[in-house]
Enzyme design. Structure first.
Site, PDB file in Angstrom:
ATOM      1  N   TYR A  51      -8.360 133.378  59.962  1.00 24.26           N
ATOM      2  CA  TYR A  51      -9.076 133.086  58.712  1.00 24.26           C
ATOM      3  C   TYR A  51      -9.176 131.574  58.459  1.00 24.26           C
ATOM      4  O   TYR A  51      -9.266 131.151  57.294  1.00 24.26           O
ATOM      5  CB  TYR A  51      -8.377 133.769  57.538  1.00 24.26           C
ATOM      6  CG  TYR A  51      -8.748 135.236  57.360  1.00 24.26           C
ATOM      7  CD1 TYR A  51     -10.065 135.617  57.069  1.00 24.26           C
ATOM      8  CD2 TYR A  51      -7.795 136.245  57.453  1.00 24.26           C
ATOM      9  CE1 TYR A  51     -10.414 136.956  56.888  1.00 24.26           C
ATOM     10  CE2 TYR A  51      -8.134 137.589  57.272  1.00 24.26           C
ATOM     11  CZ  TYR A  51      -9.448 137.921  56.988  1.00 24.26           C
ATOM     12  OH  TYR A  51      -9.791 139.253  56.795  1.00 24.26           O
ATOM     13  N   PHE A  59      -7.131 131.972  47.624  1.00 26.74           N
ATOM     14  CA  PHE A  59      -6.607 133.258  48.096  1.00 26.74           C
ATOM     15  C   PHE A  59      -6.047 133.204  49.523  1.00 26.74           C
ATOM     16  O   PHE A  59      -5.581 134.207  50.038  1.00 26.74           O
ATOM     17  CB  PHE A  59      -7.696 134.339  47.996  1.00 26.74           C
ATOM     18  CG  PHE A  59      -8.960 134.062  48.790  1.00 26.74           C
ATOM     19  CD1 PHE A  59      -9.050 134.420  50.130  1.00 26.74           C
ATOM     20  CD2 PHE A  59     -10.060 133.449  48.194  1.00 26.74           C
ATOM     21  CE1 PHE A  59     -10.216 134.186  50.858  1.00 26.74           C
ATOM     22  CE2 PHE A  59     -11.228 133.211  48.913  1.00 26.74           C
ATOM     23  CZ  PHE A  59     -11.301 133.567  50.255  1.00 26.74           C
ATOM     24  N   ARG A  87     -21.542 145.193  58.161  1.00 30.32           N
ATOM     25  CA  ARG A  87     -21.331 144.619  56.820  1.00 30.32           C
ATOM     26  C   ARG A  87     -21.824 145.601  55.747  1.00 30.32           C
ATOM     27  O   ARG A  87     -21.200 145.767  54.699  1.00 30.32           O
ATOM     28  CB  ARG A  87     -22.066 143.281  56.658  1.00 30.32           C
ATOM     29  CG  ARG A  87     -21.617 142.153  57.558  1.00 30.32           C
ATOM     30  CD  ARG A  87     -20.347 141.465  57.164  1.00 30.32           C
ATOM     31  NE  ARG A  87     -20.226 141.108  55.783  1.00 30.32           N
ATOM     32  CZ  ARG A  87     -19.177 140.451  55.280  1.00 30.32           C
ATOM     33  NH1 ARG A  87     -18.151 140.092  56.064  1.00 30.32           N
ATOM     34  NH2 ARG A  87     -19.107 140.157  54.009  1.00 30.32           N
ATOM     35  N   THR A  93     -17.216 142.701  49.262  1.00 27.10           N
ATOM     36  CA  THR A  93     -15.823 142.234  49.365  1.00 27.10           C
ATOM     37  C   THR A  93     -14.969 142.795  48.235  1.00 27.10           C
ATOM     38  O   THR A  93     -13.862 143.283  48.458  1.00 27.10           O
ATOM     39  CB  THR A  93     -15.791 140.688  49.317  1.00 27.10           C
ATOM     40  OG1 THR A  93     -16.700 140.169  50.287  1.00 27.10           O
ATOM     41  CG2 THR A  93     -14.396 140.162  49.573  1.00 27.10           C
ATOM     42  N   ARG A 104     -15.492 150.350  51.658  1.00 27.11           N
ATOM     43  CA  ARG A 104     -14.692 149.692  50.612  1.00 27.11           C
ATOM     44  C   ARG A 104     -14.762 150.456  49.291  1.00 27.11           C
ATOM     45  O   ARG A 104     -13.771 150.528  48.563  1.00 27.11           O
ATOM     46  CB  ARG A 104     -15.123 148.234  50.474  1.00 27.11           C
ATOM     47  CG  ARG A 104     -14.550 147.367  51.614  1.00 27.11           C
ATOM     48  CD  ARG A 104     -15.190 146.015  51.685  1.00 27.11           C
ATOM     49  NE  ARG A 104     -14.426 145.086  52.522  1.00 27.11           N
ATOM     50  CZ  ARG A 104     -14.883 143.879  52.871  1.00 27.11           C
ATOM     51  NH1 ARG A 104     -16.071 143.471  52.476  1.00 27.11           N
ATOM     52  NH2 ARG A 104     -14.143 143.078  53.629  1.00 27.11           N
ATOM     53  N   ASN A 114      -8.773 145.321  50.928  1.00 23.96           N
ATOM     54  CA  ASN A 114     -10.079 145.986  50.904  1.00 23.96           C
ATOM     55  C   ASN A 114     -10.419 146.702  52.216  1.00 23.96           C
ATOM     56  O   ASN A 114     -11.576 146.913  52.548  1.00 23.96           O
ATOM     57  CB  ASN A 114     -11.176 145.013  50.461  1.00 23.96           C
ATOM     58  CG  ASN A 114     -11.300 143.816  51.376  1.00 23.96           C
ATOM     59  OD1 ASN A 114     -10.610 143.724  52.381  1.00 23.96           O
ATOM     60  ND2 ASN A 114     -12.190 142.904  51.034  1.00 23.96           N
ATOM     61  N   HIS A 117     -12.465 144.531  57.720  1.00 19.93           N
ATOM     62  CA  HIS A 117     -13.066 143.213  57.945  1.00 19.93           C
ATOM     63  C   HIS A 117     -14.290 143.373  58.830  1.00 19.93           C
ATOM     64  O   HIS A 117     -14.321 144.257  59.694  1.00 19.93           O
ATOM     65  CB  HIS A 117     -12.064 142.285  58.662  1.00 19.93           C
ATOM     66  CG  HIS A 117     -12.721 141.047  59.215  1.00 19.93           C
ATOM     67  ND1 HIS A 117     -12.933 139.924  58.454  1.00 19.93           N
ATOM     68  CD2 HIS A 117     -13.280 140.790  60.433  1.00 19.93           C
ATOM     69  CE1 HIS A 117     -13.573 139.017  59.185  1.00 19.93           C
ATOM     70  NE2 HIS A 117     -13.792 139.518  60.391  1.00 19.93           N
ATOM     71  N   GLU A 128     -14.426 135.674  66.776  1.00 18.06           N
ATOM     72  CA  GLU A 128     -13.443 136.689  66.385  1.00 18.06           C
ATOM     73  C   GLU A 128     -13.166 137.676  67.522  1.00 18.06           C
ATOM     74  O   GLU A 128     -12.023 138.092  67.724  1.00 18.06           O
ATOM     75  CB  GLU A 128     -13.934 137.405  65.125  1.00 18.06           C
ATOM     76  CG  GLU A 128     -13.899 136.467  63.911  1.00 18.06           C
ATOM     77  CD  GLU A 128     -14.549 137.029  62.647  1.00 18.06           C
ATOM     78  OE1 GLU A 128     -14.573 136.310  61.644  1.00 18.06           O
ATOM     79  OE2 GLU A 128     -15.013 138.191  62.669  1.00 18.06           O
TER      80      GLU A 128
HETATM   81  O1  CDP Z   1     -14.180 140.090  54.132  1.00 19.92           O
HETATM   82  P1  CDP Z   1     -15.431 139.456  53.557  1.00 19.92           P
HETATM   83  O2  CDP Z   1     -16.244 138.717  54.595  1.00 19.92           O
HETATM   84  O3  CDP Z   1     -16.241 140.432  52.760  1.00 19.92           O
HETATM   85  O4  CDP Z   1     -14.947 138.370  52.477  1.00 19.92           O
HETATM   86  P2  CDP Z   1     -14.527 136.835  52.656  1.00 19.92           P
HETATM   87  O5  CDP Z   1     -15.128 136.079  51.544  1.00 19.92           O
HETATM   88  O6  CDP Z   1     -14.789 136.367  54.053  1.00 19.92           O
HETATM   89  O7  CDP Z   1     -12.955 136.852  52.395  1.00 19.92           O
HETATM   90  C1  CDP Z   1     -12.060 137.295  53.390  1.00 19.92           C
HETATM   91  C2  CDP Z   1     -11.062 138.219  52.762  1.00 19.92           C
HETATM   92  O8  CDP Z   1     -10.260 137.484  51.835  1.00 19.92           O
HETATM   93  C3  CDP Z   1     -11.638 139.361  51.921  1.00 19.92           C
HETATM   94  O9  CDP Z   1     -12.033 140.476  52.698  1.00 19.92           O
HETATM   95  C4  CDP Z   1     -10.471 139.699  51.014  1.00 19.92           C
HETATM   96  O10 CDP Z   1      -9.490 140.475  51.705  1.00 19.92           O
HETATM   97  C5  CDP Z   1      -9.876 138.318  50.749  1.00 19.92           C
HETATM   98  N1  CDP Z   1     -10.349 137.701  49.500  1.00 19.92           N
HETATM   99  C6  CDP Z   1      -9.518 137.691  48.386  1.00 19.92           C
HETATM  100  O11 CDP Z   1      -8.400 138.211  48.443  1.00 19.92           O
HETATM  101  N2  CDP Z   1      -9.944 137.100  47.211  1.00 19.92           N
HETATM  102  C7  CDP Z   1     -11.155 136.519  47.141  1.00 19.92           C
HETATM  103  N3  CDP Z   1     -11.549 135.940  45.998  1.00 19.92           N
HETATM  104  C8  CDP Z   1     -12.002 136.516  48.252  1.00 19.92           C
HETATM  105  C9  CDP Z   1     -11.580 137.117  49.427  1.00 19.92           C
HETATM  106 MG    MG Z   2     -15.782 137.059  55.698  1.00 19.82          MG
END
Ligand code: CDP
Ligand code: MG
Length: 140
Positions: A51, A59, A87, A93, A104, A114, A117, A128
């Protein structure tokens, strides 16, 4: 349309609740071919590397604690337009905003926990996939 590969994780919250099989069933029902899969537990450092794009965000620390808190299942999925299609099947998310029928919406416990990924673009998919799999492990 050409076949495309994307990278997916069934996250620790889904594995610990014993619903990885239900997530996998949705993946297969929706026409994705699983071309690589393994179960592993990331270290905190490995989760931070995965990440890295989120380093510095509020976060990040909690997310990498969560992702290293237990086993997850990492997968390479193949389908036409796989990146966008996965996606879409995952949903937003924040599960509160996820469409009905998405993984989700059905399974996620919170914004962080959630359940799944998915890569968001071809360059992140390549990064990845290579983070977890060698070319020899992809069985088309
Ligand atoms: O997984 P996705 O691409 O939908 O979201 P991201 O913006 O790439 O963020 C990665 C992961 O971080 C998310 O899937 C959540 O598990 C976590 N996250 C969080 O805990 N709080 C946030 N405000 C945004 C993301
Ligand atoms: Mg992401």
């Amino acid at each position: 349309m050409p076949m495309e590969k994307t990278f997916a994780i069934i996250k620790p919250d889904a594995c610990s609740r014993g619903i990885a099989g239900q997530v996998l069933a949705k993946i297969e029902e929706n026409g994705f071919q699983v071309i690589a899969m393994k179960k592993l537990r990331m270290t905190k450092k490995q989760a931070e590397g995965f990440y890295a794009v989120h380093r510095g965000k509020p976060f990040f620390s909690s997310l990498t604690d969560f992702m290293s808190s237990g086993p997850c299942i990492v997968l390479v999925l193949q389908k036409e337009n796989a990146i966008a299609a996965w996606r879409k099947l995952m949903g937003a998310t924040n599960p509160a905003n996820a469409e009905p029928g998405t993984i989700r919406k059905e399974f996620a416990q919170s914004m962080e926990a959630n359940s799944v990924h998915g890569s968001d673009a071809p360059d992140t998919a390549s990064y990845e996939i290579a983070y977890f799999f060698s070319a020899l492990e992809l069985c088309v």
